[in-house]
Motif scaffolding. Structure first.
Motif, PDB file in Angstrom:
ATOM      1  N   LEU A   1       0.836  -1.215   0.000  1.00  0.00           N
ATOM      2  CA  LEU A   1       0.000   0.000   0.000  1.00  0.00           C
ATOM      3  C   LEU A   1       0.864   1.256   0.000  1.00  0.00           C
ATOM      4  O   LEU A   1       0.566   2.229  -0.703  1.00  0.00           O
ATOM      5  N   GLU A   2       1.935   1.245   0.785  1.00  0.00           N
ATOM      6  CA  GLU A   2       2.840   2.399   0.814  1.00  0.00           C
ATOM      7  C   GLU A   2       3.513   2.597  -0.540  1.00  0.00           C
ATOM      8  O   GLU A   2       3.668   3.731  -1.002  1.00  0.00           O
ATOM      9  N   LYS A   3       3.895   1.475  -1.166  1.00  0.00           N
ATOM     10  CA  LYS A   3       4.497   1.562  -2.499  1.00  0.00           C
ATOM     11  C   LYS A   3       3.483   2.114  -3.505  1.00  0.00           C
ATOM     12  O   LYS A   3       3.826   2.956  -4.346  1.00  0.00           O
ATOM     13  N   ALA A   4       2.243   1.672  -3.402  1.00  0.00           N
ATOM     14  CA  ALA A   4       1.184   2.182  -4.287  1.00  0.00           C
ATOM     15  C   ALA A   4       0.977   3.676  -4.067  1.00  0.00           C
ATOM     16  O   ALA A   4       0.783   4.434  -5.035  1.00  0.00           O
ATOM     17  N   CYS A   5       1.036   4.113  -2.830  1.00  0.00           N
ATOM     18  CA  CYS A   5       0.900   5.549  -2.526  1.00  0.00           C
ATOM     19  C   CYS A   5       2.052   6.333  -3.158  1.00  0.00           C
ATOM     20  O   CYS A   5       1.832   7.406  -3.744  1.00  0.00           O
TER      21      CYS A   5
END
Length: 146
Positions: free
Chosen positions: A73-77
């Motif tokens: 999720l952090e990478k997607a953000c």
């Protein structure tokens, strides 16, 4: 003059098109920001859910899966922030193109106005010359009747 009017019409159409492209680019930036906001909110909700579920204790495997998912999720953000950066840059380029086209349109319109003003001045000078001519003829007729 008619040619200049056609050029002005063409420049106005180009300006409207550039303005539309800029508006679309702004909408894309807003949409991408909304996606980021949704992703961030989902990440936050997921973390709260992990915290709530974790109070009762979780196994190492489940905990590791949760951490991996949070990392994704952090990478997607981060990827979404890059997309926003790119769309913002594109929007800024569209804005510059629109403003440049606006300058061109205004320059053509100023040229047309200058031509109109010159034509009016010529017409006024011709009118004044005719009035002077009539006044001179009237003066000579009165002064030197035939």
């Amino acid at each position: 003059m008619k040619q200049l009017e056609l050029v002005a019409k063409f420049e106005r159409e180009k300006e409207q098109n550039a303005a539309q492209q800029f508006r679309l680019a702004q909408q894309q930036v807003a949409q991408q920001r909304q996606k980021l906001s949704s992703l961030q909110q989902y990440r936050l909700d997921y973390l709260k859910q992990i915290q709530t579920n974790g109070k009762g204790g979780v196994g190492a495997k489940v905990y590791h899966q949760h951490l991996n998912f949070v990392g994704k999720l952090e990478k997607a953000c981060q990827q979404q922030m890059n997309v926003i950066s790119q769309t913002s840059l594109a929007a800024e380029q569209r804005k510059r193109a629109w403003l440049e086209q606006q300058k061109r349109r205004k320059a053509v319109e100023m040229l047309i106005q200058k031509k109109v003003d010159e034509a009016q001045k010529r017409s006024q000078r011709q009118e004044q010359q005719m009035m002077d001519e009539f006044a001179a003829q009237k003066y000579f007729r009165q002064r030197f009747p035939s």
